[in-house]
Design a protein around this motif. Structure first.
Motif, PDB file in Angstrom:
ATOM      1  N   UNK A 135       9.307  -3.494  10.697  1.00  0.00           N
ATOM      2  CA  UNK A 135       8.160  -2.616  10.932  1.00  0.00           C
ATOM      3  C   UNK A 135       7.820  -1.965   9.594  1.00  0.00           C
ATOM      4  N   UNK A 171       3.080  18.242   4.498  1.00  0.00           N
ATOM      5  CA  UNK A 171       3.478  17.256   5.477  1.00  0.00           C
ATOM      6  C   UNK A 171       2.883  15.888   5.220  1.00  0.00           C
ATOM      7  N   UNK A 172       3.667  14.884   5.476  1.00  0.00           N
ATOM      8  CA  UNK A 172       3.201  13.507   5.417  1.00  0.00           C
ATOM      9  C   UNK A 172       2.435  13.146   6.686  1.00  0.00           C
ATOM     10  N   UNK A 203       1.615   9.548   8.739  1.00  0.00           N
ATOM     11  CA  UNK A 203       1.952   8.134   8.815  1.00  0.00           C
ATOM     12  C   UNK A 203       0.902   7.363   9.599  1.00  0.00           C
ATOM     13  N   UNK A 204       0.738   6.108   9.231  1.00  0.00           N
ATOM     14  CA  UNK A 204      -0.023   5.186  10.040  1.00  0.00           C
ATOM     15  C   UNK A 204       0.798   4.751  11.245  1.00  0.00           C
ATOM     16  N   UNK A 205       0.209   3.965  12.105  1.00  0.00           N
ATOM     17  CA  UNK A 205       0.879   3.569  13.347  1.00  0.00           C
ATOM     18  C   UNK A 205       1.798   2.367  13.159  1.00  0.00           C
ATOM     19  N   UNK A 209       6.906   2.244   3.588  1.00  0.00           N
ATOM     20  CA  UNK A 209       8.274   2.219   4.070  1.00  0.00           C
ATOM     21  C   UNK A 209       8.451   1.012   4.976  1.00  0.00           C
ATOM     22  N   UNK A 238      -1.652  -4.288  13.734  1.00  0.00           N
ATOM     23  CA  UNK A 238      -0.532  -3.712  14.481  1.00  0.00           C
ATOM     24  C   UNK A 238       0.621  -4.715  14.569  1.00  0.00           C
ATOM     25  N   UNK A 295      14.379   4.409   7.954  1.00  0.00           N
ATOM     26  CA  UNK A 295      13.217   4.178   7.099  1.00  0.00           C
ATOM     27  C   UNK A 295      13.642   4.136   5.644  1.00  0.00           C
ATOM     28  N   UNK A 327       2.421   5.851   0.301  1.00  0.00           N
ATOM     29  CA  UNK A 327       3.772   5.301   0.370  1.00  0.00           C
ATOM     30  C   UNK A 327       3.829   4.117   1.323  1.00  0.00           C
ATOM     31  N   UNK A 363      12.203   3.501   1.587  1.00  0.00           N
ATOM     32  CA  UNK A 363      11.011   3.532   0.750  1.00  0.00           C
ATOM     33  C   UNK A 363      10.925   2.266  -0.101  1.00  0.00           C
ATOM     34  N   UNK A 387      11.028  -0.032   8.327  1.00  0.00           N
ATOM     35  CA  UNK A 387      11.967   0.556   9.278  1.00  0.00           C
ATOM     36  C   UNK A 387      12.684  -0.545  10.019  1.00  0.00           C
ATOM     37  N   UNK A 396       0.019  11.826   1.619  1.00  0.00           N
ATOM     38  CA  UNK A 396      -0.024  13.287   1.654  1.00  0.00           C
ATOM     39  C   UNK A 396      -0.649  13.806   0.372  1.00  0.00           C
ATOM     40  N   UNK A 452       5.536   0.823   7.566  1.00  0.00           N
ATOM     41  CA  UNK A 452       4.818   2.072   7.788  1.00  0.00           C
ATOM     42  C   UNK A 452       4.242   2.585   6.487  1.00  0.00           C
ATOM     43  N   UNK A 476       5.687   3.527  -3.909  1.00  0.00           N
ATOM     44  CA  UNK A 476       4.734   4.595  -3.692  1.00  0.00           C
ATOM     45  C   UNK A 476       3.798   4.696  -4.888  1.00  0.00           C
TER      46      UNK A 476
END
Lengths: 116, 113
Positions: free
Chosen positions: A88, A104-105, A107-109, A35, A9, A43, A33, A45, A37, A94, A90, A48
């Motif tokens: 950050x 829909x994608x 995402x991880x936390x 990303x 984290x 965000x 993917x 890219x 941020x 998908x 991410x 991927x």
């Protein structure tokens, strides 16, 4: 539900270190993917992958590489970390579904990386 | 590449109010998604909506692909709706398969009790 797990984290690394960010998804998705941020930039890219051992550059690949040896795992590598890579990070995955359409994608936390 | 613009950038509302968030995109798309990022940074997919209208509880979304915009409606806002709402569209198709998403800069929504 699809789960995308990022190994850390929070991470603090020194300039010049080699850094590995790990991402694992549990739903057999073929697409994954990375990303980053940043405030004011949103965000963006980085890289991927649409299959094992396949990778494609995103919008900002410089200073990064990736590895996808297994379908469920997608690693982001900072070969020589620099302070401008503090961000950050991410991971997302998908499944393309039928006919090549995208759904829909998930995402991880996120991993908040600080390079000092 | 494709451009995605969201408005307004910031929105402060009282609990119970309704809101409309807008997303304009510069080219035709076959994939548009809305996300909510909570104050802890987690991005949650709200809608996959390349065209038409969808509803999920107090949230609904409409995409008019021919006019290149999408709207996200939030009714009877709650404090838990606070966060950043992102619109994202597919960049295109790479040689090997599907491509990544291009995100707008987001709308920062604050719901006050």
């Amino acid at each position: 539900d699809v789960k995308v797990t990022q190994s850390s984290r929070y991470l603090v690394k020194r300039t010049g270190e080699k850094v590995f960010l790990e991402c694992v998804q549990d739903m057999d998705h073929e697409n994954m993917f990375w990303y980053r941020q940043d405030p004011g930039l949103g965000l963006r890219l980085i890289y991927f992958s649409y299959d094992v051992k396949m990778k494609e550059k995103g919008d900002i690949p410089e200073g990064y590489s990736v590895s996808r040896e297994k379908k469920e795992r997608f690693s982001l590598i900072l070969e020589s970390a620099s302070t401008n890579q503090t961000s950050m990070y991410l991971c997302a995955s998908y499944s393309s579904g039928t006919g090549g359409r995208n759904y829909g994608y998930t995402f991880g936390s996120g991993t908040r990386l600080t390079v000092v | 590449g494709i451009q995605v613009e969201q408005s307004p950038p910031d929105l402060i509302l009282q609990e119970g109010a309704n809101s409309t968030l807008r997303c304009n995109f510069s080219d035709s798309v076959n994939n548009l998604q809305w996300f909510h990022q909570n104050p802890w940074g987690q991005l949650i997919n709200l809608f996959y909506i390349p065209s038409g209208t969808k509803q999920n509880g107090r949230l609904s979304a409409t995409t008019v692909a021919t006019e290149r915009y999408s709207l996200l409606y939030i009714s009877s806002s709650q404090t838990t709706d606070s966060g950043v709402y992102f619109c994202a569209v597919l960049r295109g198709y790479s040689g090997g398969g599907a491509d990544g998403l291009t995100f707008g800069k987001g709308t920062h929504l604050i719901i006050q009790p």
